[in-house]
Design a protein around this motif. Structure first.
Motif, PDB file in Angstrom:
ATOM      1  N   VAL A  10      -1.970  -1.483  -1.405  1.00  0.00           N
ATOM      2  CA  VAL A  10      -0.544  -1.809  -1.417  1.00  0.00           C
ATOM      3  C   VAL A  10      -0.348  -3.309  -1.609  1.00  0.00           C
ATOM      4  O   VAL A  10       0.466  -3.743  -2.427  1.00  0.00           O
ATOM      5  CB  VAL A  10       0.159  -1.316  -0.123  1.00  0.00           C
ATOM      6  N   LEU A  33       6.458   1.074  -2.967  1.00  0.00           N
ATOM      7  CA  LEU A  33       5.574   0.081  -2.353  1.00  0.00           C
ATOM      8  C   LEU A  33       6.094  -0.350  -0.982  1.00  0.00           C
ATOM      9  O   LEU A  33       5.310  -0.535  -0.046  1.00  0.00           O
ATOM     10  CB  LEU A  33       5.420  -1.136  -3.264  1.00  0.00           C
ATOM     11  N   ALA A  36       5.348   2.392   1.517  1.00  0.00           N
ATOM     12  CA  ALA A  36       3.915   2.377   1.836  1.00  0.00           C
ATOM     13  C   ALA A  36       3.578   1.205   2.748  1.00  0.00           C
ATOM     14  O   ALA A  36       2.792   1.343   3.693  1.00  0.00           O
ATOM     15  CB  ALA A  36       3.098   2.313   0.548  1.00  0.00           C
TER      16      ALA A  36
END
Length: 193
Positions: A10, A33, A36
């Motif tokens: 990530v 993103l 995450a």
């Protein structure tokens, strides 16, 4: 894949994608993103957190993503003390200073200030300039005399290596700190630069 490997992925993706202009506008990419990062923030190293903070701060649609910044801020305040590298501290200060809602998080800025005082003597010119600029944007940090004394000393050490933009940011940053306006040593050395 272990969660620490996913956390590293990530941070690396955020770093890479933040450097590609048209991808900064891809809302779905950054939502994914961001989600995450929220889930994996506890598994991130200090370096991964710093990379995420700096990368996400470059994406205009994310500066108001309060859940993301709350998660990253909470993890940074735990991770940063005692184990931070100078570049990680500078990246956190630079990134968090771009998020308007975080300027009032005094605990975050206290932790960042302490980490900066502990590492600024080892920062490069860019990191020093980013810290001067970042802290100058946060009203509560402008009265932290030990922080600004450490930044002043660090600037005197690196000022010959500053780019024109970094030098300009330092002049602007130091000029916002009232108690430094009378520091002849600082201003005379910058005048000669």
């Amino acid at each position: 894949r272990p969660s620490s490997a996913r956390a590293k992925t990530v941070s690396l993706c955020a770093n890479g994608f933040s450097k590609v202009g048209f991808l900064r506008d891809d809302l779905e990419l950054w939502k994914a993103l961001g989600k995450a990062a929220i889930v994996l923030a506890d598994e991130m190293t200090t370096q991964d957190l710093a990379i995420c903070v700096n990368s996400f701060s470059k994406v205009p649609t994310l500066v108001n993503a309060s859940r993301l910044w709350k998660a990253l801020g909470a993890c940074v305040t735990v991770s940063l003390p005692g184990q931070a590298m100078p570049q990680d501290v500078a990246n956190c200060v630079n990134g968090f200073s771009k998020v308007p809602g975080l300027a009032r998080n005094e605990f975050l800025w206290e932790v960042l200030g302490d980490a900066t005082v502990a590492t600024v003597a080892r920062m490069n010119a860019q990191g020093t300039a980013n810290c001067v600029n970042g802290f100058s944007k946060v009203q509560a940090s402008r009265v932290n005399k030990p922080l600004w004394d450490a930044l002043r000393k660090a600037l005197l050490r690196v000022q010959g290596r500053l780019t024109a933009q970094e030098f300009s940011n330092c002049i602007g940053g130091f000029s916002k700190v009232d108690f430094l306006l009378g520091s002849a040593e600082l201003w005379v050395s910058m005048r000669h630069e």
